[in-house]
Design a protein around this motif. Structure first.
Motif, PDB file in Angstrom:
ATOM      1  N   ILE A 100       0.953  -1.223  -0.249  1.00  0.00           N
ATOM      2  CA  ILE A 100      -0.017   0.167   0.141  1.00  0.00           C
ATOM      3  C   ILE A 100       1.008   1.435  -0.388  1.00  0.00           C
ATOM      4  CG2 ILE A 100      -2.206  -1.441   1.416  1.00  0.00           C
ATOM      5  CD1 ILE A 100      -0.420   1.443   3.187  1.00  0.00           C
ATOM      6  N   GLY A 101       0.673   2.688  -0.264  1.00  0.00           N
ATOM      7  CA  GLY A 101       1.041   3.530  -0.667  1.00  0.00           C
ATOM      8  C   GLY A 101       0.217   4.596  -0.350  1.00  0.00           C
ATOM      9  N   LEU A 102       1.019   6.037  -0.334  1.00  0.00           N
ATOM     10  CA  LEU A 102       0.546   7.168  -0.936  1.00  0.00           C
ATOM     11  C   LEU A 102       1.001   7.858  -2.023  1.00  0.00           C
ATOM     12  CD1 LEU A 102       0.403   8.529   2.775  1.00  0.00           C
ATOM     13  CD2 LEU A 102      -1.626   6.914   1.918  1.00  0.00           C
ATOM     14  N   GLN A 103       0.422   8.610  -2.644  1.00  0.00           N
ATOM     15  CA  GLN A 103       1.132   9.263  -3.908  1.00  0.00           C
ATOM     16  C   GLN A 103       1.260  10.742  -3.786  1.00  0.00           C
ATOM     17  OE1 GLN A 103      -1.789  10.670  -7.169  1.00  0.00           O
ATOM     18  NE2 GLN A 103      -0.661   9.823  -8.348  1.00  0.00           N
ATOM     19  N   ASN A 104       2.346  10.809  -3.911  1.00  0.00           N
ATOM     20  CA  ASN A 104       2.609  13.587  -4.228  1.00  0.00           C
ATOM     21  C   ASN A 104       2.636  13.218  -5.463  1.00  0.00           C
ATOM     22  OD1 ASN A 104       4.874  10.965  -3.470  1.00  0.00           O
ATOM     23  ND2 ASN A 104       5.959  13.017  -4.093  1.00  0.00           N
ATOM     24  N   HIS A 105       1.340  13.650  -5.922  1.00  0.00           N
ATOM     25  CA  HIS A 105       1.436  13.828  -7.173  1.00  0.00           C
ATOM     26  C   HIS A 105       1.940  15.122  -7.392  1.00  0.00           C
ATOM     27  CE1 HIS A 105      -1.631  15.214 -10.999  1.00  0.00           C
ATOM     28  NE2 HIS A 105      -1.540  13.609 -10.616  1.00  0.00           N
ATOM     29  N   GLY A 106       1.961  16.230  -6.584  1.00  0.00           N
ATOM     30  CA  GLY A 106       2.605  17.130  -7.864  1.00  0.00           C
ATOM     31  C   GLY A 106       2.650  19.034  -7.097  1.00  0.00           C
TER      32      GLY A 106
END
Length: 702
Positions: free
Chosen positions: A415-421
């Motif tokens: 599982i993971g969390l996105q850092n989009h930009g």
């Protein structure tokens, strides 16, 4: 894609006259639609001298936050018609029996019909003989020591009543003990540290504030509020305001009871890794995305069957997501290409907005909108993964129900969390997981072959069509790759996605080391070219349980044998899965010509990932493809009886049971699914035959 940021709603600061203090207004609370609150403070026992200042504090909160307040000690106001005008009713330091039977009945109907209840302090010292009320308030008063300072541990920092508080909140009040711990039936928001004061009687787990849904209504209780000074404390006033807003339905929260979860993040980043550009800051037990596009993933462990909960907040019109079901990789695009993203971005298209399984399935937008808190407020996701089924809950309300049918993907994994930009600022708190035990339906773990822990002779090779954009390439005889820390419990088969324009060869699966015991061997054919992928598989034996190191060793003649895209560890029988059924020669169970006509012959054929080779399997039940069932023609039992596709009818001719020896048996006949003539040629028919566990009766299930 970036969008112009919406303007944030300004938060007005109200000057409160009577107690000469201020209560900070969140952007959402300043913008709440108007509502009405009834404050009820009748006492039939001890009377608190803080009732008057408490009532005045609620009036001031209402003036600052767009709700009107009616205060009464007249129980005759508890009628169906009168209660209907209020979104929430506050029992402010009530004591004793304050409502008669008719009034109780009206209040029960009010809450069950969607009304809100707020209990303050001695609301727990009220109506001991009324079971509905005991359930509503959560726990009854037992005793208290002297008024003194204590540490309150805030355990839920997503609820509007506690999101503004520090993890440890030190304050002075009269601290109640309760007759029973309410935790089994409520969501505990805060607990008391009995080591920080004297006289506590409940021990290490001493809840002091909580919430819960009650039928269509909502209940919030705080044990604070005995003293007059409480109502002059901005933090306590904001605590009370958050409870009122929740009860009135102006903010949402997941108030379902919660036990058995293990913390993955609550300030400590042990076990987490950053993949790709950008990062997350870690302040006040809160992760906040910075730059990107990257992924902050829990690399310490993969998960298969679980409930994942986490709290998140957008600053404005931002973008992030939670990824599940991806293999270990330092490439964030591996999660995109192999896993599934549950989106956080309330203004994007339907299949890629908050609650969507990104590009695969939109959330129920009406349910999502009814559950969603706006930017500036916290939300809670529950991602419930049961095999290849993913259910998404937002603030306790189900908003999506998705089933993976792609044989190249699985919901099992990391599982993971996105850092989009840059500019996409999303924060996360309190990430916790409950593993549900047992093999999930399918129970499978997929590993990207190029994401090895150690290797000899092989390396990653960029390739179009590969999951994650790379394969494990340059495979020659004697080469090997090792994968550390895999859970092998229940694994009894392996499936690999391969490509070969060369001579092909064999993958040996070993435990412990590159020279460890061979658990099984997978034959890899020439797949028809270096751009033509195929699935191959084999059963395994002697697989050790628990976390182990797994090795793939490669044999064959010549060089450039094949590439390996990914490897799936299969747990079957015992679950439910969707994907290819792989048999003799690494060929797939196939519906001839993809026809859906009743009576269509079932055969084996080179694996191609088509719908004609995508089967939904249950541990002892029907096996389905193309909307129909795998069927023994005429319900026969003679050797050689045709196996066909037929409209599902629940008969014994359509029941199949996976066996530990790798065979698939039809219990009605007592015979097995068999490849006719023991031939692996494309188009070879399958039929019913006396079970003998030969190679032409061994199947790897999804």
């Amino acid at each position: 894609m970036r969008r112009r940021l919406r303007s944030a709603v300004g938060a007005a600061t109200a000057v409160l006259a009577v107690l000469a203090c201020t209560t900070p207004a969140t952007p959402a609370s300043a913008a709440d639609a108007p509502y009405d609150v009834l404050v009820f403070s009748k006492t039939a026992g001890f009377r608190h001298d803080s009732i008057a200042v408490g009532t005045q504090a609620v009036r001031e909160l209402g003036a600052a936050h767009n709700f009107t307040v009616t205060a009464t000690e007249d129980a005759t106001r508890f009628t169906t018609a009168n209660l209907a005008q209020y979104e929430a009713v506050i029992f402010l330091n009530t004591t004793g029996d304050v409502l008669d039977a008719g009034q109780q009945s009206a209040f029960e109907a009010y809450v069950n019909g969607g009304g809100g209840f707020v209990g303050v302090h001695s609301a727990a010292d009220t109506e001991y003989g009324w079971p509905f009320y005991g359930n509503l308030v959560g726990a009854y008063f037992a005793s208290h020591p002297a008024i003194q300072q204590a540490h309150v541990h805030v355990t839920d920092r997503a609820h509007a009543a506690t999101a503004h508080l520090p993890r440890t909140w030190t304050r002075t009040d009269e601290w109640y003990d309760y007759r029973a711990n309410p935790r089994p039936s409520v969501r505990v928001l805060a607990t008391l540290d009995e080591s920080s004061y004297t006289g506590g009687q409940m021990g290490a787990d001493h809840p002091i504030a909580w919430c819960r849904p009650v039928s269509a209504g909502r209940s919030f209780y705080t044990g604070g509020g005995h003293t007059q000074a409480s109502y002059a404390d901005p933090a306590f006033r904001a605590h009370l305001l958050g409870g009122i807003r929740y009860a009135a339905g102006r903010t949402r929260a997941d108030c379902r009871a919660e036990t058995g979860y293990t913390t993955l993040y609550d300030g400590s980043t042990t076990g987490w890794s950053q993949a790709g550009p950008g990062s997350f800051t870690n302040t006040d037990a809160t992760l906040t995305s910075v730059g990107g596009m990257g992924l902050y993933w829990y690399s310490a462990k993969q998960f298969t069957n679980y409930s994942l909960k986490l709290d998140w907040r957008m600053a404005g019109d931002d973008n992030s997501g939670v990824f599940v079901g991806f293999p270990p990789s330092n490439d964030p695009w591996s999660a995109v290409n192999n896993g599934y993203e549950i989106q956080i971005d309330a203004t994007d298209a339907a299949d890629r907005t908050t609650g969507a399984v990104y590009t695969f399935k939109s959330a129920d937008l009406a349910a999502r909108d009814a559950a969603l808190n706006p930017p500036g407020e916290w939300n809670t996701y529950e991602l419930l993964v049961e095999g290849e089924r993913l259910q998404v809950f937002l603030n306790g309300r189900k908003i999506n129900d998705f089933t993976n049918t792609d044989p190249a993907r699985s919901l099992a994994g990391h599982i993971g969390l996105q850092n989009h930009g840059t500019g996409d600022d999303v924060s996360f708190r309190n990430i916790r997981i409950k593993e549900l035990g047992g093999g999930p339906p399918g129970g499978n773990t997929t590993v990207q072959a190029e994401a090895f822990s150690t290797a000899s002779g092989v390396s990653a090779y960029p390739k179009t069509g590969a999951n994650g954009g790379q394969t494990l390439g340059y495979v020659d005889p004697g080469d090997w790759a090792g994968y550390h820390g895999l859970d092998l419990t229940g694994v009894n088969a392996v499936r690999a996605r391969v490509v070969s324009g060369g001579p092909g060869g064999t993958i040996q699966v070993r435990a412990g080391s590159a020279t460890g015991p061979v658990l099984g061997q997978v034959a890899v054919p020439n797949t028809g070219g270096w751009d033509t992928f195929a699935d191959v598989g084999a059963t395994l034996a002697g697989v050790p349980s628990g976390t182990q190191n797994l090795y793939l060793t490669f044999t064959g003649s010549g060089s450039g044998l094949f590439d390996v895209d990914d490897v799936t560890l299969v747990r079957s029988p015992g679950g439910t899965g969707t994907g290819p059924v792989v048999g003799l020669g690494g060929k797939c169970l196939d519906v001839r010509n993809g026809s859906t006509a009743d009576g269509t012959q079932v055969q084996i054929h080179s694996c191609n990932g088509s719908a004609a080779q995508t089967w939904s399997v249950t541990p002892s039940g029907p096996v389905r493809a193309l909307g129909k069932c795998l069927d023994v023609s005429g319900g026969g039992s003679a050797d050689g009886t045709k196996i066909q596709l037929w409209t599902c009818n629940g008969s014994g001719a359509q029941v199949w049971s996976a066996q530990a020896d790798g065979t698939v048996r039809n219990p009605q006949s007592g015979k097995c699914l068999d490849v006719s003539g023991n031939s692996a040629a494309d188009g070879q028919a399958v039929h019913l035959w006396t079970c003998h566990a030969g190679a032409n009766q061994k199947w790897t299930l999804p």
